[in-house]
Scaffold this motif. Structure first.
Motif, PDB file in Angstrom:
ATOM      1  N   HIS A 307       0.836  -1.207   0.000  1.00 55.89           N
ATOM      2  CA  HIS A 307       0.000   0.000   0.000  1.00 55.89           C
ATOM      3  C   HIS A 307       0.866   1.251   0.000  1.00 55.89           C
ATOM      4  CE1 HIS A 307      -3.224   2.745   1.173  1.00 55.89           C
ATOM      5  NE2 HIS A 307      -2.483   3.123   2.214  1.00 55.89           N
ATOM      6  N   ILE A 308       1.888   1.287   0.847  1.00 53.90           N
ATOM      7  CA  ILE A 308       2.790   2.440   0.916  1.00 53.90           C
ATOM      8  C   ILE A 308       3.526   2.633  -0.407  1.00 53.90           C
ATOM      9  CG2 ILE A 308       4.916   3.281   1.998  1.00 53.90           C
ATOM     10  CD1 ILE A 308       3.860   1.990   4.624  1.00 53.90           C
ATOM     11  N   ALA A 309       4.015   1.523  -0.998  1.00 53.24           N
ATOM     12  CA  ALA A 309       4.722   1.616  -2.285  1.00 53.24           C
ATOM     13  C   ALA A 309       3.802   2.141  -3.378  1.00 53.24           C
ATOM     14  CB  ALA A 309       5.285   0.248  -2.671  1.00 53.24           C
ATOM     15  N   ALA A 310       2.529   1.717  -3.365  1.00 53.03           N
ATOM     16  CA  ALA A 310       1.581   2.198  -4.366  1.00 53.03           C
ATOM     17  C   ALA A 310       1.330   3.691  -4.197  1.00 53.03           C
ATOM     18  CB  ALA A 310       0.269   1.422  -4.256  1.00 53.03           C
ATOM     19  N   LEU A 311       1.252   4.154  -2.956  1.00 54.47           N
ATOM     20  CA  LEU A 311       1.066   5.584  -2.719  1.00 54.47           C
ATOM     21  C   LEU A 311       2.293   6.372  -3.172  1.00 54.47           C
ATOM     22  CD1 LEU A 311      -0.715   5.705   0.769  1.00 54.47           C
ATOM     23  CD2 LEU A 311      -1.733   5.748  -1.515  1.00 54.47           C
ATOM     24  N   GLN A 312       3.486   5.817  -2.959  1.00 52.75           N
ATOM     25  CA  GLN A 312       4.682   6.505  -3.460  1.00 52.75           C
ATOM     26  C   GLN A 312       4.627   6.629  -4.980  1.00 52.75           C
ATOM     27  OE1 GLN A 312       8.375   4.615  -4.087  1.00 52.75           O
ATOM     28  NE2 GLN A 312       9.606   6.220  -3.130  1.00 52.75           N
ATOM     29  N   ASN A 313       4.235   5.567  -5.666  1.00 53.35           N
ATOM     30  CA  ASN A 313       4.119   5.621  -7.133  1.00 53.35           C
ATOM     31  C   ASN A 313       3.097   6.664  -7.556  1.00 53.35           C
ATOM     32  OD1 ASN A 313       6.030   3.628  -7.623  1.00 53.35           O
ATOM     33  ND2 ASN A 313       4.531   1.971  -7.591  1.00 53.35           N
ATOM     34  N   GLN A 314       1.963   6.724  -6.862  1.00 51.13           N
ATOM     35  CA  GLN A 314       0.951   7.730  -7.170  1.00 51.13           C
ATOM     36  C   GLN A 314       1.519   9.140  -7.008  1.00 51.13           C
ATOM     37  OE1 GLN A 314      -2.474   7.629  -4.578  1.00 51.13           O
ATOM     38  NE2 GLN A 314      -3.355   9.487  -5.449  1.00 51.13           N
ATOM     39  N   LEU A 315       2.279   9.337  -5.934  1.00 53.68           N
ATOM     40  CA  LEU A 315       2.886  10.648  -5.686  1.00 53.68           C
ATOM     41  C   LEU A 315       3.879  11.001  -6.777  1.00 53.68           C
ATOM     42  CD1 LEU A 315       3.436  13.109  -3.869  1.00 53.68           C
ATOM     43  CD2 LEU A 315       5.033  11.677  -2.572  1.00 53.68           C
ATOM     44  N   LEU A 316       4.733  10.045  -7.133  1.00 49.72           N
ATOM     45  CA  LEU A 316       5.745  10.312  -8.160  1.00 49.72           C
ATOM     46  C   LEU A 316       5.095  10.655  -9.500  1.00 49.72           C
ATOM     47  CD1 LEU A 316       8.267   7.458  -7.295  1.00 49.72           C
ATOM     48  CD2 LEU A 316       8.570   9.907  -6.883  1.00 49.72           C
ATOM     49  N   GLU A 317       4.052   9.929  -9.851  1.00 45.17           N
ATOM     50  CA  GLU A 317       3.348  10.227 -11.096  1.00 45.17           C
ATOM     51  C   GLU A 317       2.697  11.603 -11.053  1.00 45.17           C
ATOM     52  OE1 GLU A 317       0.590   7.070 -11.726  1.00 45.17           O
ATOM     53  OE2 GLU A 317       2.152   5.537 -12.016  1.00 45.17           O
ATOM     54  N   GLY A 318       2.217  11.987  -9.885  1.00 47.25           N
ATOM     55  CA  GLY A 318       1.521  13.262  -9.766  1.00 47.25           C
ATOM     56  C   GLY A 318       2.419  14.475  -9.839  1.00 47.25           C
ATOM     57  N   ILE A 319       3.675  14.322  -9.394  1.00 48.82           N
ATOM     58  CA  ILE A 319       4.561  15.494  -9.349  1.00 48.82           C
ATOM     59  C   ILE A 319       5.600  15.505 -10.458  1.00 48.82           C
ATOM     60  CG2 ILE A 319       4.256  15.734  -6.869  1.00 48.82           C
ATOM     61  CD1 ILE A 319       7.002  14.484  -6.451  1.00 48.82           C
ATOM     62  N   GLN A 320       5.615  14.469 -11.300  1.00 43.68           N
ATOM     63  CA  GLN A 320       6.706  14.342 -12.264  1.00 43.68           C
ATOM     64  C   GLN A 320       6.750  15.476 -13.288  1.00 43.68           C
ATOM     65  OE1 GLN A 320       6.323  10.725 -14.540  1.00 43.68           O
ATOM     66  NE2 GLN A 320       4.156  11.025 -14.969  1.00 43.68           N
ATOM     67  N   ASN A 321       5.620  16.104 -13.547  1.00 42.89           N
ATOM     68  CA  ASN A 321       5.585  17.161 -14.565  1.00 42.89           C
ATOM     69  C   ASN A 321       5.522  18.563 -13.972  1.00 42.89           C
ATOM     70  OD1 ASN A 321       5.643  15.331 -16.764  1.00 42.89           O
ATOM     71  ND2 ASN A 321       3.453  14.956 -16.515  1.00 42.89           N
ATOM     72  N   ILE A 322       5.683  18.662 -12.649  1.00 39.47           N
ATOM     73  CA  ILE A 322       5.697  19.994 -12.041  1.00 39.47           C
ATOM     74  C   ILE A 322       7.004  20.690 -12.384  1.00 39.47           C
ATOM     75  CG2 ILE A 322       5.718  21.263  -9.863  1.00 39.47           C
ATOM     76  CD1 ILE A 322       3.824  19.211  -8.721  1.00 39.47           C
ATOM     77  N   GLU A 323       6.892  21.868 -12.908  1.00 39.35           N
ATOM     78  CA  GLU A 323       8.059  22.591 -13.424  1.00 39.35           C
ATOM     79  C   GLU A 323       9.065  22.887 -12.316  1.00 39.35           C
ATOM     80  OE1 GLU A 323       8.983  26.578 -16.164  1.00 39.35           O
ATOM     81  OE2 GLU A 323       6.962  26.150 -15.420  1.00 39.35           O
ATOM     82  N   ASP A 324      10.330  22.627 -12.621  1.00 40.86           N
ATOM     83  CA  ASP A 324      11.470  22.933 -11.751  1.00 40.86           C
ATOM     84  C   ASP A 324      11.522  22.066 -10.485  1.00 40.86           C
ATOM     85  OD1 ASP A 324      12.410  24.956 -13.460  1.00 40.86           O
ATOM     86  OD2 ASP A 324      11.103  26.442 -12.531  1.00 40.86           O
TER      87      ASP A 324
END
Length: 407
Positions: A307-324
């Protein structure tokens, strides 16, 4: 252990502190690497002790003190079973920091000689650096840095072969980094250090909540952790020491309980672990830590980590395109994501997140040498626990994007 599948909604109902608002927003707590929230069973164990069982331990002959002593020592056995350790190797401390200082001022101070070496990794929390610097000054020993690879935020095992010398007496290492979530290969490190004649001190403060720690199979010399990161209260911690080592170590604090006989002609000390537990201990904290371990044993551990690993993946996908936005030392499958945003101070990001009800940590995370190695002055750290949800992560991602838009 439980056979029930992991269910985050059921878990969250155990944590009353999560049901509150910050700045009129529902709390999203993503700072569990600093300290975890506490389940109801742990909170109630503290209340029950003080409301109906409050007494000192190992003193007196009345029923309350006998009951308190039994519960206090039962908690020690619970910790021993948790670590697969002999119970005589479990010493109560106020936390991992005190445990590390105890090792430095008892074992290390009597063993080290001028010119001896203590290897300390570059990713350590200050609590696993400063005590060794202090004892090095006291004894004439030298602290030797084991550098990280700044691209991977990992240690190079091959480099350890170059650092281990005939003067190496100790090696001090975090099981898991509190900044990046890097899991160090402590088993291989211990084996290499032992071949060189050195003993190893492992800071397990971040590890015990995420994996089953077996100090016997690990062949650990010393292993420490704090209760407050393991769903227990602050002010209680554990030092595991190999019993043969504890037996050779002098006491650190003097007072009641740690003695067999006191006279002005000399004092006879108790056997360990009592030798290291002078004064009235944190009885409620020890009982509560035992309760936290029992509570955790009823959780589907593999399900929680997935569950924790899945949440980390969700977070990484969500912030990957935030500029800078740049992630610091990404470790896939970990509970931590640390990042910086170019041109923006990390504390400004954390403050704006707090205004949206999102609790994260910013700063150097008590790891100045690691910050220096990464050429940054701090970062924002998001740390995920088993009580976090997909909704928490969605709100966090939206809050980061909003903070970046404002800045």
């Amino acid at each position: 252990m439980t056979n029930r599948p992991f269910d985050v909604d059921t878990i969250r109902r155990d944590f009353p502190s999560l049901d509150q608002h910050i700045h009129s927003k529902p709390l999203v707590y993503l700072d569990s690497a600093a300290t975890s929230q506490k389940p109801r069973a742990v909170i109630e164990s503290i209340s029950q002790y003080y409301s109906g069982a409050n007494a000192n331990v190992h003193r007196g002959s009345h029923s309350l003190t006998a009951s308190a002593t039994n519960r206090f020592e039962a908690a020690r056995q619970t910790v021993a079973d948790f670590l697969n350790a002999p119970v005589e190797g479990i010493v109560w401390t106020r936390g991992a920091t005190e445990a590390l200082n105890l090792i430095a001022q008892t074992y290390a101070r009597q063993k080290l000689q001028p010119g001896d070496e203590i290897i300390v990794t570059e990713m350590e929390h200050h609590a696993n650096i400063v005590p060794w610097q202090i004892v090095a000054e006291q004894t004439g020993a030298n602290v030797v840095k084991w550098p990280i690879n700044p691209q991977t935020c990992q240690l190079e095992l091959a480099e350890l072969d170059n650092l281990l010398t005939s003067r190496t007496r100790m090696l001090c290492i975090a099981h898991i980094s509190n900044v990046t979530g890097t899991r160090n290969p402590v088993e291989a490190v211990i084996e290499k250090a032992h071949m060189a004649g050195a003993i190893v001190v492992v800071d397990g403060a971040q590890a015990v909540v995420h994996e089953n720690v077996d100090v016997t199979s690990m062949n650990a010399d010393f292993y420490v952790f704090s209760g407050h990161k393991l769903f227990a209260p602050a002010g209680i911690g554990v030092l595991y020491g190999r019993p043969s080592l504890l037996k050779t170590m002098p006491p650190w604090h003097g007072g009641g309980k740690m003695v067999e006989k006191v006279s002005f002609s000399g004092t006879q000390y108790a056997e360990s672990p009592a030798k290291f537990e002078a004064g009235t201990p944190n009885v409620a904290g020890a009982i509560a830590l035992g309760e936290a371990i029992h509570w955790l044993a009823n959780i589907d551990h593999k399900g929680a980590e997935a569950h924790i690993a899945a949440l980390q993946n969700q977070l990484l996908e969500g912030i990957q395109n935030i500029e800078d936005l740049r992630i610091v030392g990404l470790q896939h499958g970990a509970s931590i994501v640390a990042f910086i945003i170019d041109g923006v101070h990390h504390s400004d990001i954390a403050t704006l997140l707090d205004q949206q009800g999102i609790a994260v940590r910013s700063g150097h995370h008590c790891a100045h040498p690691l910050m220096d190695a990464l050429s940054i002055n701090g970062c924002v750290r998001i740390s995920i626990a088993l009580y976090n949800t997909e909704g928490d992560i969605s709100r966090c991602v939206a809050a980061i994007q909003k903070a970046c838009d404002l800045l």
